[in-house]
Every structure is written in C-alpha cells, then in structure tokens.
Write an enzyme that holds these catalytic residues in place. Structure first.
Site, mmCIF file in Angstrom:
data_model
loop_
_atom_site.group_PDB
_atom_site.id
_atom_site.type_symbol
_atom_site.label_atom_id
_atom_site.label_comp_id
_atom_site.label_asym_id
_atom_site.label_seq_id
_atom_site.Cartn_x
_atom_site.Cartn_y
_atom_site.Cartn_z
ATOM 1 N N SER A 136 9.141 38.661 -15.104
ATOM 2 C CA SER A 136 8.270 39.506 -15.909
ATOM 3 C C SER A 136 8.964 39.792 -17.231
ATOM 4 C CB SER A 136 7.992 40.821 -15.186
ATOM 5 O OG SER A 136 9.162 41.623 -15.227
ATOM 6 N N LYS A 137 8.299 40.575 -18.056
ATOM 7 C CA LYS A 137 8.832 40.889 -19.384
ATOM 8 C C LYS A 137 10.232 41.482 -19.341
ATOM 9 C CE LYS A 137 5.052 41.653 -22.557
ATOM 10 N NZ LYS A 137 4.121 42.626 -23.039
ATOM 11 N N ARG A 138 10.524 42.149 -18.237
ATOM 12 C CA ARG A 138 11.842 42.782 -18.133
ATOM 13 C C ARG A 138 12.976 41.757 -18.188
ATOM 14 N NH1 ARG A 138 11.837 45.326 -12.947
ATOM 15 N NH2 ARG A 138 9.875 44.227 -12.733
ATOM 16 N N HIS A 139 12.648 40.499 -17.893
ATOM 17 C CA HIS A 139 13.682 39.470 -17.898
ATOM 18 C C HIS A 139 13.790 38.760 -19.246
ATOM 19 C CE1 HIS A 139 12.335 39.829 -13.633
ATOM 20 N NE2 HIS A 139 13.638 39.999 -13.502
ATOM 21 N N GLY A 140 13.240 39.363 -20.290
ATOM 22 C CA GLY A 140 13.276 38.725 -21.614
ATOM 23 C C GLY A 140 11.924 38.123 -21.923
#
Ligand code: GLU
Length: 465
Positions: free
Chosen positions: A238-242
């Site tokens: 998800s976005k949390r991973h870049g």
C-alpha cells in the site's frame, strides 16, 4: 487463439499490482501470438473516475502495454447484461428478490448470533409470495444447491469448493447495474477470453463465475490467479510502502523498461536472470513459473535496476527526460555546457533521471557551498593555493581536460602540496559540492569564462574576507 485481458476498475491510480497483472496478461498473449484486450470495469459509479481511467491509459502506454482490442467499458454494455439476466430468469436459473436492506441486515445479524457464516438464505428463490408493492427487486442467480465446483488454476493448482458454501449472488442490482461477478462472466465470454489472468484476491469469486458460465452452457476459460504483492513488512502493498502508482515512478525519473523488468521479476522468474528485455520476457514467459507465494516489493532493488538501465541508455533520450526536471530547477539548458556531454559524464553515477538532473544543476547555475563545506575548504591556505591556480588558468591557452589537469598538477608541484589540497576546494568553489566527477572534466565542460567567473566570485568568500 490465446486471448487475455486486463480488467481494471477505475477507482484510483494504476498501481504496481495492477500493472504487474496487466504485464503478465500482455506477455502471455504476446508469447502465444494472441490478443490482449483492455476492459474498464466502471460499474462502481460512486468510486469510478475519469482521472483514474486517464491514469490507467497513461500508465499502460508508458509501460508500452499495447492492447489489440478495447478499451471496452462495462457501462456501455448494460443492455447486454440485462438481456442475459432476462434469459436466466426465463430459464428458471435466476429470480427476483425483494428482500429489503433492513431485512438482509437482520438475517445477517441472526446468522452471526447463531455462529453461522452470513449468507443469503434463498427466501425468494422459489417463493410464490406476492411481491411487496413499490420495491425494486434485484435479480439473483440460482446457485446449484449441491455438488462441487472444481477448476485447475494454472498457478495455484486444483481448487474445489462445495456449492453449499456459495449463496445466490446478485446478478443485477435494483438500479439495473450488474454486479462484478455477473458482468465479468459475460464480458469474458463475449470477448472470447481464453485465459483469465488476475490477482488472487478474486480466487473466491471464480467458483461463482464458473456456475454462471455453466448455467449459460458456456465453455470455461483457463484461470491463473497471481499471488499478491506484499510490502517489505509482509503487509499487503500500500501507499505506506512508498510510491505504488505507476505514473509516480514515471514522474520520479524511472525508465519504463526498468519498471517492466522489475514487475516481471515480481513473482515470476526465468532461472537466475535479473536483467532482461521486453523481448526476452515475451520469449520466456509462462504461467507455470509464477510463484505460488506472494512477492515482496523492494524499492531499493527497483532503484538499482533503474540504474542498470539508465547507464546504458542513449544520452539523447536521457536529455529529453532530464529537461523537465532541469526546468523545474531553474536551469536554462539551452545555454551553458552541452547537455548531452553533461549526461555522458554523470549517468553512471545516478539511479534515476531526477537524480541525473539534480547532479547536473551546477553546470547550468552556480551553487553556493554549504556553510559546512566553506568552513572545511575556504581556509587561508586554500585561498593561497587557489589564487595560484587561478593565475595559471587565466593564462591557459588550450582549455582542454588534459591541459587543465596538467595545470592543476603543476600547481601541486610548485606549492609542494597534495593533489586534493587543490582539487577539493576548487571543486567546492565551482560546483558547490564535493561528490562530483573528475574536476578537469567538469572545468572543460563548464568552459573557460564560466569557470574563471565562478572562481573569482568565490575567491572573495574565503576566510579572510
Ligand atoms: N475489475 C477487477 C479489479 O480491478 C478485476 C476483475 C478481473 O480481473 O476479473 O480488481
């Protein structure tokens, strides 16, 4: 003939996972000389957006995932779904259900309270009740009550589900819009898809889809459910991973061929090959070599891979990619050193075209060194050394890399100091930085006038001034 499709829902950007699914479907079609179809599944009216459709097109064209047919839009096929739903109603394979939202919710709560898995209980399946007035019904599918649905997934192997696990799913909602499971079946059928390659978040839908196909007396496509992509921490990507949006990688200075290569290796492999071309991918691609376990997204590896591609890329092409970044950084690349020569000098040292632009900025405008660098290099001793060098450079007739190098060497010799004592403060004066390619090459490219101007300006900023 092999026919595959990519069927994104336009409810956000084209993300890494979607692009990989598209790539696998595309590669499979290309390998077998088949057709690749693009279908936009836009029946979620609340969440579908034009911007997202645009992002899908942009992402696919950037990655050069060219399709042979489409794009087809589900919202343009409503009549077809209605037609087939009517046919199923007439054949007794589907029925109207008038259960209200509240009623369904109550049913759910009761089942949960009784420790049961919530499912529609079939109350309108064979009902002779008079439909309630004013209620717009949904159309439900009569799922078989007994037996099993089995299929051989080309990645996951044999999958078998009892029909008792499946309830009577809605085919057409009360507003006339089909559900995903119904539209996808008719589309795959009408578009003569032979291989349904998609994310394994859909694997639970497949038995339902197979039952509908059987009710329509249609043959089944092959199915290949690709395991999902996880972030480094093992959670779903998800976005949390870049960055997870394909166009974001474009905007961050990645090359499409590097991203294609990276995506291909995400859950698929051909021996130990890490770097391969699109043509090799098409030649080697097969579904059997897709891993059964989830892939891990590793941004550092993508970064590294991009560098491998970048250093082999023609500088004329890189120049076009770098220009927008340079403009953003207030650099006028039409004046000053030759951009191609600058790129030749820098491209081995950077990972993205954005980094390439950052590294090139000092060629087009003078950068002031940081306070820290000034403290370290703008000493009295350096000032004496650099004044000597400046005198020599002013007199230098042939402004070439070799001649500049010789001049620095002479200064070193005459003053009895070590090479870095000259080269480092010089580098800081002219580039504002310490990590750059060799200083003689930089000076040659910058040219005599610009070099002498920069040195003169900086001379006044040394310790004693
Ligand atoms: N539209 C679905 C999605 O975006 C894909 C459906 C499919 O491939 O069958 O997840």
């Amino acid at each position: 003939m092999v026919r595959t499709r990519f069927a994104p829902s336009p409810t956000g950007y084209l993300h890494i996972g979607g692009a990989r699914t598209a790539l696998f479907s595309w590669a499979y079609a290309r390998k077998h000389g088949g057709k690749f179809v693009l279908r936009i599944e836009d029946t979620d009216l609340e969440r579908s957006t034009k911007a997202s459709i645009q992002a899908i097109h942009e992402g696919m064209s950037w990655l050069e995932l060219d399709y042979d047919e489409g794009p087809f839009y589900q919202m343009e096929r409503l009549q077809r779904y209605q037609e087939v739903a009517q046919q199923l109603l007439e054949n007794g394979q589907a029925y109207y259900c008038y259960a209200s939202k509240e009623e369904l919710e109550q049913m759910r709560q009761q089942q949960l309270a009784a420790g049961l898995k919530p499912r529609y209980d079939g109350r309108w399946r064979d009902s002779k009740k008079t439909p309630p007035a004013g209620v717009k019904p949904v159309i439900r599918f009569k799922n078989p009550l007994s037996g099993y649905v089995a299929f051989n997934d080309l990645i996951k192997g044999k999958i078998s589900v009892s029909n008792q696990e499946l309830d009577d799913l809605v085919l057409i909602r009360s507003d006339g819009i089909p559900t995903y499971n119904f539209s996808v079946v008719l589309d795959d059928l009408d578009m003569r898809i032979t291989h349904v390659i998609r994310g394994d978040d859909h694997v639970n839908n497949t038995p339902r889809q197979i039952n509908i196909l059987k009710a329509l007396d249609a043959g089944l496509p092959e199915y290949a459910h690709v395991p999902m992509i996880l972030g480094a921490n093992g959670e779903r990507l998800s976005k949390r991973h870049g960055a997870v949006s394909v166009t974001q990688y474009r905007d961050d200075g990645y090359l499409p061929e590097a991203l294609v290569n990276y995506l291909a290796r995400l859950g698929w492999s051909h021996g130990d090959e890490e770097i391969f071309s699109r043509e090799q991918l098409v030649e080697w691609f097969d579904l059997a070599s897709i891993s059964r376990s989830p892939a891990k997204f590793n941004p550092e590896k993508l970064h590294w891979l991009n560098q491998q591609y970048l250093k082999k890329t023609d500088s004329n092409r890189l120049a076009e990619l770098v220009k927008p970044f340079l403009s953003r950084d207030d650099c006028n690349f039409d004046q000053g050193p030759d951009l191609i020569a600058v790129i030749d000098l820098l491209k081995e040292r950077v990972n993205t075209t954005e980094e390439l632009a950052d590294a090139a900025v000092f060629f087009f405008r003078q950068l002031e060194p940081s306070e820290e660098l000034r403290q370290q290099f703008y000493t009295l001793e350096s000032k004496t050394i650099l004044s000597e060098l400046l005198k020599k450079l002013i007199q230098l007739e042939n402004w070439s890399r070799d001649a500049i190098h010789q001049t620095i060497k002479e200064t070193v010799k005459e003053l009895g100091v070590k090479f870095p004592k000259v080269a480092m403060p010089l580098r800081v004066m002219v580039t504002g930085e310490v990590h750059t390619p060799s200083i003689d090459a930089i000076l040659e490219l910058l040219g005599r006038d610009e070099t002498l101007k920069r040195m003169t300006i900086q001379m006044d900023k040394f310790m004693d001034s």
